[in-house]
Design a protein around this motif. Structure first.
Motif, mmCIF file in Angstrom:
data_model
loop_
_atom_site.group_PDB
_atom_site.id
_atom_site.type_symbol
_atom_site.label_atom_id
_atom_site.label_comp_id
_atom_site.label_asym_id
_atom_site.label_seq_id
_atom_site.Cartn_x
_atom_site.Cartn_y
_atom_site.Cartn_z
ATOM 1 N N ALA A 22 1.002 -1.319 0.206
ATOM 2 C CA ALA A 22 0.030 0.211 0.073
ATOM 3 C C ALA A 22 1.094 1.833 0.079
ATOM 4 O O ALA A 22 0.844 2.196 -1.100
ATOM 5 C CB ALA A 22 -1.078 -0.201 1.528
ATOM 6 N N LEU A 23 2.143 0.910 0.841
ATOM 7 C CA LEU A 23 3.044 2.451 1.052
ATOM 8 C C LEU A 23 3.612 2.793 -0.455
ATOM 9 O O LEU A 23 3.496 3.612 -1.029
ATOM 10 C CB LEU A 23 3.760 2.484 2.064
ATOM 11 N N GLN A 24 3.855 1.472 -0.909
ATOM 12 C CA GLN A 24 4.310 1.811 -2.796
ATOM 13 C C GLN A 24 3.109 2.474 -3.300
ATOM 14 O O GLN A 24 3.909 3.317 -3.841
ATOM 15 C CB GLN A 24 5.133 0.443 -3.503
ATOM 16 N N VAL A 25 2.244 2.139 -3.729
ATOM 17 C CA VAL A 25 1.038 3.263 -4.478
ATOM 18 C C VAL A 25 0.972 4.274 -3.664
ATOM 19 O O VAL A 25 0.869 5.359 -5.088
ATOM 20 C CB VAL A 25 -0.236 2.274 -4.115
ATOM 21 N N LEU A 26 1.322 4.971 -3.303
ATOM 22 C CA LEU A 26 1.153 5.674 -2.794
ATOM 23 C C LEU A 26 2.639 6.582 -2.925
ATOM 24 O O LEU A 26 2.633 7.839 -3.675
ATOM 25 C CB LEU A 26 1.269 6.625 -0.747
ATOM 26 N N ALA A 27 3.791 5.812 -2.730
ATOM 27 C CA ALA A 27 4.914 6.676 -3.727
ATOM 28 C C ALA A 27 5.267 6.875 -3.981
ATOM 29 O O ALA A 27 5.700 8.004 -5.025
ATOM 30 C CB ALA A 27 6.093 6.135 -2.389
ATOM 31 N N ARG A 28 4.436 6.236 -5.988
ATOM 32 C CA ARG A 28 4.354 5.621 -6.781
ATOM 33 C C ARG A 28 3.342 7.062 -7.515
ATOM 34 O O ARG A 28 4.018 7.448 -8.734
ATOM 35 C CB ARG A 28 3.731 4.631 -7.590
ATOM 36 N N HIS A 29 2.593 7.738 -6.770
ATOM 37 C CA HIS A 29 1.926 9.198 -7.227
ATOM 38 C C HIS A 29 2.274 10.157 -6.329
ATOM 39 O O HIS A 29 1.464 11.433 -6.825
ATOM 40 C CB HIS A 29 -0.169 8.414 -6.735
ATOM 41 N N GLY A 41 -6.733 7.392 -3.765
ATOM 42 C CA GLY A 41 -7.495 5.854 -3.613
ATOM 43 C C GLY A 41 -8.315 6.060 -2.746
ATOM 44 O O GLY A 41 -8.409 6.338 -1.832
ATOM 45 N N ILE A 42 -8.787 4.387 -1.905
ATOM 46 C CA ILE A 42 -9.159 4.436 -1.356
ATOM 47 C C ILE A 42 -8.315 2.905 -0.922
ATOM 48 O O ILE A 42 -6.883 2.834 -1.114
ATOM 49 C CB ILE A 42 -10.743 3.837 -1.478
ATOM 50 N N LEU A 43 -8.194 3.270 1.067
ATOM 51 C CA LEU A 43 -6.855 2.096 1.624
ATOM 52 C C LEU A 43 -7.877 0.878 1.938
ATOM 53 O O LEU A 43 -9.426 0.993 2.670
ATOM 54 C CB LEU A 43 -6.678 3.034 3.025
ATOM 55 N N LEU A 44 -7.731 -0.275 1.085
ATOM 56 C CA LEU A 44 -8.601 -1.661 2.029
ATOM 57 C C LEU A 44 -7.498 -2.388 3.202
ATOM 58 O O LEU A 44 -6.387 -2.487 2.703
ATOM 59 C CB LEU A 44 -9.093 -2.407 0.630
ATOM 60 N N GLY A 45 -8.193 -3.178 3.632
ATOM 61 C CA GLY A 45 -7.135 -4.026 4.467
ATOM 62 C C GLY A 45 -8.840 -4.963 5.712
ATOM 63 O O GLY A 45 -10.141 -4.803 5.284
ATOM 64 N N THR A 58 -5.788 1.686 -3.467
ATOM 65 C CA THR A 58 -6.221 1.575 -4.924
ATOM 66 C C THR A 58 -5.337 2.920 -5.882
ATOM 67 O O THR A 58 -5.713 3.268 -5.001
ATOM 68 C CB THR A 58 -7.888 1.514 -5.431
ATOM 69 N N THR A 59 -5.391 2.238 -7.154
ATOM 70 C CA THR A 59 -4.528 3.667 -7.733
ATOM 71 C C THR A 59 -5.588 4.626 -8.069
ATOM 72 O O THR A 59 -6.724 4.521 -8.666
ATOM 73 C CB THR A 59 -3.693 3.364 -8.949
ATOM 74 N N PRO A 60 -5.031 5.794 -8.378
ATOM 75 C CA PRO A 60 -5.981 7.216 -9.209
ATOM 76 C C PRO A 60 -6.784 5.643 -10.459
ATOM 77 O O PRO A 60 -5.775 5.903 -11.027
ATOM 78 C CB PRO A 60 -5.446 7.745 -9.922
ATOM 79 N N LEU A 61 -8.074 6.916 -11.382
ATOM 80 C CA LEU A 61 -9.008 5.867 -11.767
ATOM 81 C C LEU A 61 -8.949 7.228 -12.618
ATOM 82 O O LEU A 61 -8.499 7.792 -12.600
ATOM 83 C CB LEU A 61 -9.139 5.346 -11.492
ATOM 84 N N VAL A 62 -9.124 6.583 -14.833
ATOM 85 C CA VAL A 62 -9.523 7.713 -15.866
ATOM 86 C C VAL A 62 -10.228 8.825 -15.379
ATOM 87 O O VAL A 62 -10.786 10.392 -15.556
ATOM 88 C CB VAL A 62 -9.876 6.841 -16.210
ATOM 89 N N SER A 63 -11.515 7.861 -14.451
ATOM 90 C CA SER A 63 -13.466 8.590 -14.196
ATOM 91 C C SER A 63 -12.913 9.546 -12.357
ATOM 92 O O SER A 63 -13.827 10.326 -12.320
ATOM 93 C CB SER A 63 -14.157 7.617 -13.753
ATOM 94 N N ASP A 64 -10.820 9.604 -12.094
ATOM 95 C CA ASP A 64 -11.458 10.712 -11.013
ATOM 96 C C ASP A 64 -10.942 11.567 -10.970
ATOM 97 O O ASP A 64 -10.613 12.395 -12.815
ATOM 98 C CB ASP A 64 -10.021 10.145 -11.124
ATOM 99 N N GLN A 65 -11.443 12.724 -11.058
ATOM 100 C CA GLN A 65 -10.986 14.343 -11.094
ATOM 101 C C GLN A 65 -9.373 15.050 -10.325
ATOM 102 O O GLN A 65 -9.810 15.157 -8.965
ATOM 103 C CB GLN A 65 -11.976 16.021 -10.901
ATOM 104 N N ALA A 66 -8.575 15.431 -11.372
ATOM 105 C CA ALA A 66 -7.888 16.395 -10.258
ATOM 106 C C ALA A 66 -6.860 17.303 -11.096
ATOM 107 O O ALA A 66 -6.925 17.311 -12.252
ATOM 108 C CB ALA A 66 -6.390 15.116 -10.100
#
Length: 156
Positions: A22-29, A41-45, A58-66
């Motif tokens: 999960a930390l790797q996802v945050l670091a990549r973004h 995204g959301i945190l699951l566990g 979860t990672t950002p998705l095309v339908s997200d707005q940023a």
């Protein structure tokens, strides 16, 4: 290489464990460039007694707005991911909270962040985790409950 985080909850004797995956996802973004938009995204566990165990983000998705300073998570696709994990786990994996990035070295929640998180906690009525990843390796981590939002730490 990131290592899992283990933090004591500020509201009781429980712990929060955030796995390396999960930390790797945050670091990549992280917003490493001056024009990089916020991500989230959301945190699951798992909920195990008073403990929260984050295994995925979860990672950002095309339908997200940023934009550079805003992130709006499209609810339905992230909810579908959470539901799929819940089904795959036999009903044991849960939505634990949310994460997003900020374009600052030491991230802090905005008024908009806090307002949204309080709304989530009011609906869920169980402890929820919120994480903001800064431009470096700094994280702001907070725990939301029906009685309020508390910072767990500002981590390096």
């Amino acid at each position: 290489m990131l290592t899992p985080l283990v933090l004591r909850r500020p509201d009781d004797d429980g712990f929060v464990l955030i796995e390396e995956k999960a930390l790797q996802v945050l670091a990549r973004h992280r917003q490493l460039h001056h024009d990089a938009p916020e991500s989230g995204g959301i945190l699951l566990g798992y909920r195990r007694g008073n403990h929260l165990h984050v295994t995925e983000a979860t990672t950002p998705l095309v339908s997200d707005q940023a934009s550079r300073t805003r992130f709006f998570r499209s609810a339905a696709p992230h909810q579908q991911a959470a539901l799929a994990r819940w089904r795959e786990s036999g009903g044991t994996m849960d939505y634990l909270g949310e994460w997003h990035t900020h374009p600052e070295h030491h991230p802090t929640p905005s008024t908009i962040d806090k307002r949204g998180w309080i709304r989530i906690c009011g609906k869920r009525r169980i402890p929820m985790l919120f994480v903001i990843a800064g431009t470096q390796d700094h994280l702001w981590i907070g725990l939301g409950t029906p009685t309020g939002l508390r910072s767990m730490s500002e981590l390096t």
